[in-house]
Design a protein around this motif. Structure first.
Motif, mmCIF file in Angstrom:
data_model
loop_
_atom_site.group_PDB
_atom_site.id
_atom_site.type_symbol
_atom_site.label_atom_id
_atom_site.label_comp_id
_atom_site.label_asym_id
_atom_site.label_seq_id
_atom_site.Cartn_x
_atom_site.Cartn_y
_atom_site.Cartn_z
ATOM 1 N N GLY A 121 108.334 66.469 0.332
ATOM 2 C CA GLY A 121 108.927 66.088 1.607
ATOM 3 C C GLY A 121 108.839 64.613 1.929
ATOM 4 N N GLY A 122 108.326 63.800 1.001
ATOM 5 C CA GLY A 122 108.177 62.377 1.278
ATOM 6 C C GLY A 122 109.029 61.503 0.371
ATOM 7 N N TYR A 123 109.026 60.216 0.648
ATOM 8 C CA TYR A 123 109.649 59.215 -0.221
ATOM 9 C C TYR A 123 108.985 57.879 0.094
ATOM 10 N N TYR A 124 109.075 56.939 -0.841
ATOM 11 C CA TYR A 124 108.456 55.637 -0.614
ATOM 12 C C TYR A 124 109.048 54.620 -1.580
ATOM 13 N N GLN A 125 108.936 53.349 -1.206
ATOM 14 C CA GLN A 125 109.467 52.272 -2.040
ATOM 15 C C GLN A 125 108.343 51.316 -2.418
ATOM 16 N N ILE A 126 108.419 50.813 -3.636
ATOM 17 C CA ILE A 126 107.439 49.838 -4.101
ATOM 18 C C ILE A 126 108.162 48.721 -4.845
ATOM 19 N N GLU A 127 107.741 47.505 -4.597
ATOM 20 C CA GLU A 127 108.249 46.360 -5.353
ATOM 21 C C GLU A 127 107.126 45.877 -6.257
ATOM 22 N N LEU A 128 107.376 45.916 -7.562
ATOM 23 C CA LEU A 128 106.352 45.542 -8.528
ATOM 24 C C LEU A 128 106.186 44.025 -8.601
ATOM 25 N N GLU A 129 105.164 43.613 -9.321
ATOM 26 C CA GLU A 129 104.800 42.193 -9.382
ATOM 27 C C GLU A 129 105.907 41.322 -9.972
ATOM 28 N N ASP A 130 106.785 41.899 -10.804
ATOM 29 C CA ASP A 130 107.873 41.127 -11.420
ATOM 30 C C ASP A 130 109.146 41.117 -10.579
ATOM 31 N N GLY A 131 109.122 41.779 -9.416
ATOM 32 C CA GLY A 131 110.300 41.834 -8.558
ATOM 33 C C GLY A 131 111.118 43.106 -8.718
ATOM 34 N N LYS A 147 107.075 67.017 -14.177
ATOM 35 C CA LYS A 147 106.252 67.733 -15.145
ATOM 36 C C LYS A 147 106.580 69.221 -15.113
ATOM 37 N N GLY A 148 106.727 69.803 -16.290
ATOM 38 C CA GLY A 148 107.010 71.231 -16.372
ATOM 39 C C GLY A 148 108.474 71.563 -16.561
ATOM 40 N N GLN A 149 109.366 70.575 -16.374
ATOM 41 C CA GLN A 149 110.788 70.829 -16.604
ATOM 42 C C GLN A 149 111.056 70.981 -18.097
ATOM 43 N N LYS A 169 128.344 72.529 -8.202
ATOM 44 C CA LYS A 169 127.160 72.942 -8.958
ATOM 45 C C LYS A 169 126.656 74.294 -8.460
ATOM 46 N N HIS A 170 125.949 75.013 -9.340
ATOM 47 C CA HIS A 170 125.359 76.287 -8.936
ATOM 48 C C HIS A 170 124.285 76.049 -7.876
ATOM 49 N N LEU A 171 124.179 76.986 -6.942
ATOM 50 C CA LEU A 171 123.153 76.899 -5.907
ATOM 51 C C LEU A 171 121.764 76.793 -6.530
ATOM 52 N N GLY A 172 121.579 77.436 -7.684
ATOM 53 C CA GLY A 172 120.285 77.402 -8.355
ATOM 54 C C GLY A 172 119.798 75.998 -8.656
ATOM 55 N N SER A 173 120.716 75.053 -8.878
ATOM 56 C CA SER A 173 120.312 73.677 -9.171
ATOM 57 C C SER A 173 119.827 72.950 -7.921
ATOM 58 N N LEU A 174 120.205 73.460 -6.745
ATOM 59 C CA LEU A 174 119.788 72.839 -5.486
ATOM 60 C C LEU A 174 118.427 73.348 -5.018
ATOM 61 N N ILE A 175 118.044 74.548 -5.453
ATOM 62 C CA ILE A 175 116.814 75.180 -4.964
ATOM 63 C C ILE A 175 115.573 74.310 -5.177
ATOM 64 N N PRO A 176 115.278 73.823 -6.411
ATOM 65 C CA PRO A 176 114.069 72.996 -6.581
ATOM 66 C C PRO A 176 114.116 71.701 -5.779
ATOM 67 N N ILE A 177 115.312 71.174 -5.545
ATOM 68 C CA ILE A 177 115.457 69.951 -4.742
ATOM 69 C C ILE A 177 115.044 70.227 -3.300
ATOM 70 N N LEU A 178 115.514 71.349 -2.755
ATOM 71 C CA LEU A 178 115.153 71.720 -1.381
ATOM 72 C C LEU A 178 113.662 72.025 -1.271
ATOM 73 N N GLU A 179 113.100 72.676 -2.281
ATOM 74 C CA GLU A 179 111.671 73.000 -2.257
ATOM 75 C C GLU A 179 110.827 71.732 -2.197
ATOM 76 N N GLY A 217 109.137 71.006 1.285
ATOM 77 C CA GLY A 217 107.788 71.537 1.103
ATOM 78 C C GLY A 217 107.691 73.033 1.323
ATOM 79 N N VAL A 218 108.697 73.788 0.846
ATOM 80 C CA VAL A 218 108.712 75.239 1.016
ATOM 81 C C VAL A 218 108.879 75.916 -0.344
ATOM 82 N N GLN A 219 108.703 77.239 -0.348
ATOM 83 C CA GLN A 219 108.987 78.048 -1.531
ATOM 84 C C GLN A 219 110.245 78.857 -1.246
ATOM 85 N N ILE A 220 111.174 78.845 -2.185
ATOM 86 C CA ILE A 220 112.445 79.537 -1.970
ATOM 87 C C ILE A 220 112.642 80.616 -3.027
ATOM 88 N N GLU A 221 112.909 81.826 -2.551
ATOM 89 C CA GLU A 221 113.271 82.928 -3.440
ATOM 90 C C GLU A 221 114.755 83.209 -3.243
#
Length: 388
Positions: free
Chosen positions: A185-195, A264-266, A324-334, A338-342
Motif C-alpha cells: 500500500g505504499g510508494y516512495y522515491q529515492i535519488e541516489l548519490e549519482d543523481g 520474489k516468488g514470481q 488483460k485478464h482480471l487475474g493479472s490485476l489481482i496481485p497488483i490490488l493485493e 494490503g488485502v487478500q483477494i480470492e
C-alpha cells in the motif's frame, strides 16, 4: 415418575426419533403434575444450549407447545384444576423461552448483518508515502510520510527538502550499504548519490551504496518493482554501467528510463524499456532492448513489444489495463491495498480495460470492475471475495 425416562423421551422427541408409542407416552407424562419442574428444567437447558449454537429448533418448541394444548383425546387424561394451573405455567414458560430465543436469534443475525455491512462499507485506501530506511549499522528509521522522497548525498541521507536523516559518510575504503523498504500500500522515491532517480512501488525494497566512488560499476539490488531514471554520468564525471540486480538476473544500462518488476516468488520477471537502451543478462545469456520492448526473464529471456503505458502507469498514479485478464490485476490490488483477494476461476479470466487513479479506495475500484465486467464482490475484514 422416572426422570431419566422423561429425559430420554424428550431427546427422542426433539431429535424426531420417537416411535408412535413413545410419542404417546411422552405427552402422557407431560400431563402429570409431578413432571412440571422436570419439563421446565429441560426447556431451560434447551435455551442455555442455544447460546452455544446447539439449539432446540423453534418449530419443535411450537410442536411441543401445541402438542400439549391440542393433543388427541385418547392421549389426554382429565386433568385437575391444579394440573391445568401447572400446564398453564409450563405453556407460558415455553412461550417465554421460544419468544426470548427468537429475539436472541434475531438480534444475533441483525448484529452479524450490521458487522458485515460495516465491513463492506469501510473504505480501504493505500498508505501513501510510507517506507523504512535500514542503515548499514542496523539502525531502522521510519521515513516521514509528509515527504515524498529522500536523497543520498556525500554528507549523508536527507529528505528532498534537505532535512538531514542520517550520516552515512564513507569510512575509509569501506562502502556502506543501506536498504529502503516500502510496505504493502505504499510508494516512495529515492535519488541516489549519482543523481539516478528511483520510484519504488508497493511491497518493494532497494539496497544501495552510500556512494559509487571508487567503483567500476553502479550496482543496486531490487526486490519488487521500481521505475529507474538513470543518470548517464555520476558526480565524478566518469561513465559507469548502472546495474540493477534482482532475482538471478541483471539489467545493465548507461543512461535510460525503464521499469523492473521482480517480486520474489514470481515465476518470471519483467523489464520494460521506456527510452534509451538496456542489456538483460542471465546465466551468460544477454539480450538488448530498445524502447517499447519488454524482456520476460524465466528459464530463458524472451523479448516482445508492449504497450509501455500499461507497465509504468503506476508511477504516474494510475491502474492501467488494456484487455488483460482480471487475474493479472489481482496481485497488483493485493499489494496496493494490503488485502487478500480470492477470485473464482470464472471471474479471473474476464478481460479488463480501464485507466483508474490509484488514489481511489478499494471499494470504488471493485465497484468499477463490477459495472464494467459484471463481477460481484464482498469485503470481509482483510479479505475480498470476487465472483462472477
Amino acid at each position: 415418575m422416572d426422570r431419566d425416562r422423561i429425559e430420554y423421551l424428550w431427546i427422542c422427541y426433539i431429535n424426531q426419533t420417537c416411535s408412535k408409542a413413545e410419542k404417546r407416552e411422552f405427552f402422557q407424562l407431560m400431563n402429570e403434575e409431578s413432571t412440571a419442574e422436570v419439563v421446565r428444567g429441560l426447556l431451560g437447558r434447551s435455551f442455555e444450549e442455544e447460546r452455544d449454537e446447539v439449539a432446540l429448533k423453534p418449530a419443535l418448541r411450537g410442536q411441543i407447545l401445541f402438542g400439549i394444548i391440542e393433543q388427541p383425546e385418547e392421549v389426554l387424561v382429565e386433568p385437575s384444576k391444579r394440573v391445568r394451573f401447572y400446564w398453564g405455567a409450563i405453556a407460558a414458560s415455553i412461550l417465554l423461552v421460544a419468544s426470548f430465543s427468537l429475539y436472541w436469534f434475531s438480534l444475533s443475525s441483525q448484529q452479524e448483518h450490521m458487522e458485515q455491512s460495516e465491513t463492506s462499507e469501510r473504505q480501504i485506501y493505500s498508505k501513501g508515502n510510507v517506507a523504512t530506511l535500514s542503515l548499514d549499522d542496523g539502525t531502522l528509521i521510519n521515513l516521514d510520510d509528509h515527504h515524498g522522497g529522500i536523497k543520498v548525498q556525500t554528507s549523508g541521507i536527507a529528505y528532498e527538502n534537505g532535512e538531514s536523516i542520517a550520516d552515512v559518510g564513507e569510512s575509509g575504503a569501506t562502502i556502506k550499504w543501506q536498504t529502503i523498504t516500502v510496505p504493502q500500500g505504499g510508494y516512495y522515491q529515492i535519488e541516489l548519490e549519482d543523481g539516478t532517480k528511483v520510484w519504488l512501488n508497493a511491497s518493494s525494497s532497494l539496497r544501495f551504496p552510500s556512494s559509487f566512488k571508487g567503483t567500476t560499476e553502479r550496482i543496486v539490488e531490487l526486490n519488487g518493482e521500481a521505475y529507474f531514471d538513470v543518470s548517464k554520468r555520476n558526480q565524478h564525471n566518469i561513465a559507469k554501467p548502472f546495474i540493477v540486480r534482482s532475482e538471478g538476473h541483471d539489467v545493465e544500462v548507461l543512461g535510460t528510463q525503464f521499469n523492473v518488476e521482480a517480486y520474489k516468488g514470481q515465476s518470471s520477471y519483467r523489464t520494460t524499456l521506456v527510452e534509451g537502451k538496456v542489456k538483460i543478462k542471465k546465466n551468460g545469456v544477454q539480450r538488448i532492448l530498445t524502447p517499447g520492448q519488454q524482456a520476460t526473464v524465466g528459464d530463458a529471456i524472451q523479448v516482445r513489444s508492449v504497450d509501455v503505458q500499461e507497465y509504468v502507469a503506476w508511477k504516474a498514479g494510475d491502474f492501467y489495463l488494456q484487455g488483460k485478464h482480471l487475474g493479472s490485476l489481482i496481485p497488483i490490488l493485493e499489494r496496493w491495498y494490503g488485502v487478500q483477494i480470492e477470485c473464482t476461476e470464472e471471474a479471473t479470466i474476464e478481460r479488463v480495460t480501464l485507466q483508474v487513479s490509484r488514489n481511489k479506495p478499494l471499494n470504488a475500484m471493485l465497484k468499477i470492475l463490477q459495472e464494467s465486467i459484471g463481477v460481484n464482490y464482498r469485503i470481509q475484514g482483510n479479505k475480498v471475495y470476487i465472483t462472477k
